[in-house]
Design an enzyme around this catalytic site. Sequence first.
Site, PDB file in Angstrom:
ATOM      1  N   SER A 161       0.898  -1.165  -0.138  1.00  0.00           N
ATOM      2  CA  SER A 161       0.020  -0.058   0.157  1.00  0.00           C
ATOM      3  C   SER A 161       0.941   1.306  -0.081  1.00  0.00           C
ATOM      4  O   SER A 161       1.956   1.244   0.423  1.00  0.00           O
ATOM      5  CB  SER A 161      -0.962  -0.081   1.363  1.00  0.00           C
ATOM      6  N   TYR A 187       0.291  -0.555  10.596  1.00  0.00           N
ATOM      7  CA  TYR A 187      -0.379  -0.772   9.212  1.00  0.00           C
ATOM      8  C   TYR A 187       0.969  -0.652   8.158  1.00  0.00           C
ATOM      9  O   TYR A 187       1.420  -1.298   7.501  1.00  0.00           O
ATOM     10  CB  TYR A 187      -1.240  -0.272   8.746  1.00  0.00           C
TER      11      TYR A 187
END
Length: 338
Positions: A161, A187
């Site tokens: 990501s 994350y």
Amino acid sequence: MSLTPQHPIGSGFTAASTTSHVIRGISLVGKVAIVTGGYSGLGRETVRTFLSAGARVIVPARDVARAKQSLESLPAAEVEPMDLLDAASIDAFAKRFVLSGLPLDMLVNSAGIMALPGRTLDAHGHELQFATNHLGHFRLTARLWPALKRTGSARVVSVSSMGHRFSPVVFDDLDFEHRPYNPWAGYGQSKTANILFASELDARGQADGVRAFSLHPGGIPGTGLERHVPVRDLIDAGVIDENGAPLIDPARDIKSIPMGAATQVWCATSPQLDGMGGVFCVDSDIAPLLDANPTDFSIAENQSGKRSNGVAPFAADRDAAARLWEVSERLTGVRFPD
């Protein structure tokens, strides 16, 4: 610091390209794929696209019944039990596949979790996002290595990501034991690990014909990945409107599911990438390298339309990639076979 070369190739695709665009003219007849997270969101669209091109596709899932129900309209998809947080489950799934004698042409590590609101650990004491998004896939790839080598031209795709910019891999405190837990730092660390893993895997695997890629799919509302993100944050970032409806705008990196899955399908199948590997991709092309590491990355920045598509230098650091590999072998107790 040695950095992974990141040079866009002018693929001809854009942020608005879909899976239908990138798979056009490509036959996957006779190919075998495994897609984690293949029963929802981007993974499901990847499975659908692979099947449409003639591939045999296997979807490992913790909840087999739920996965089969989700894939009911794709009856050719084969669902097998596997839990990314259970070492024995990963080993059993991979052993069955390896013993089948099938080659594995494409492994797409698409499953993931995001922004857990509180510090959560797995059974081995590892922060859950790092354990799920990276360590589980590291173990799975290692156990499937004999099948990947059989093809002589396999690809491993790690869905990362642009959120990797939230954090490098903090090797001295992977599990937030000595620093305050932050959902986005956790994350970001796991997504940086996905990029570094692909870089080192490619370096180690290319002699056996195994190439590896990582990618940013885009911001895709409605996949379920955003379940832990406060609704107000998604509204303020322009991802959804006040009524919760997605604000699809590929120019701002907010994509539909077919747009979002395009890059992982492209990485797994495109002849444009023949002879390449170890790179981070975005919008179905190789991403450029940022001039410097980000210092204050935010969701709003990512969806502002002003962000660069580049990869952070800390995620392209070849020394960090090698270090992560060693740490991952130690934490999982798994070594890749020679």
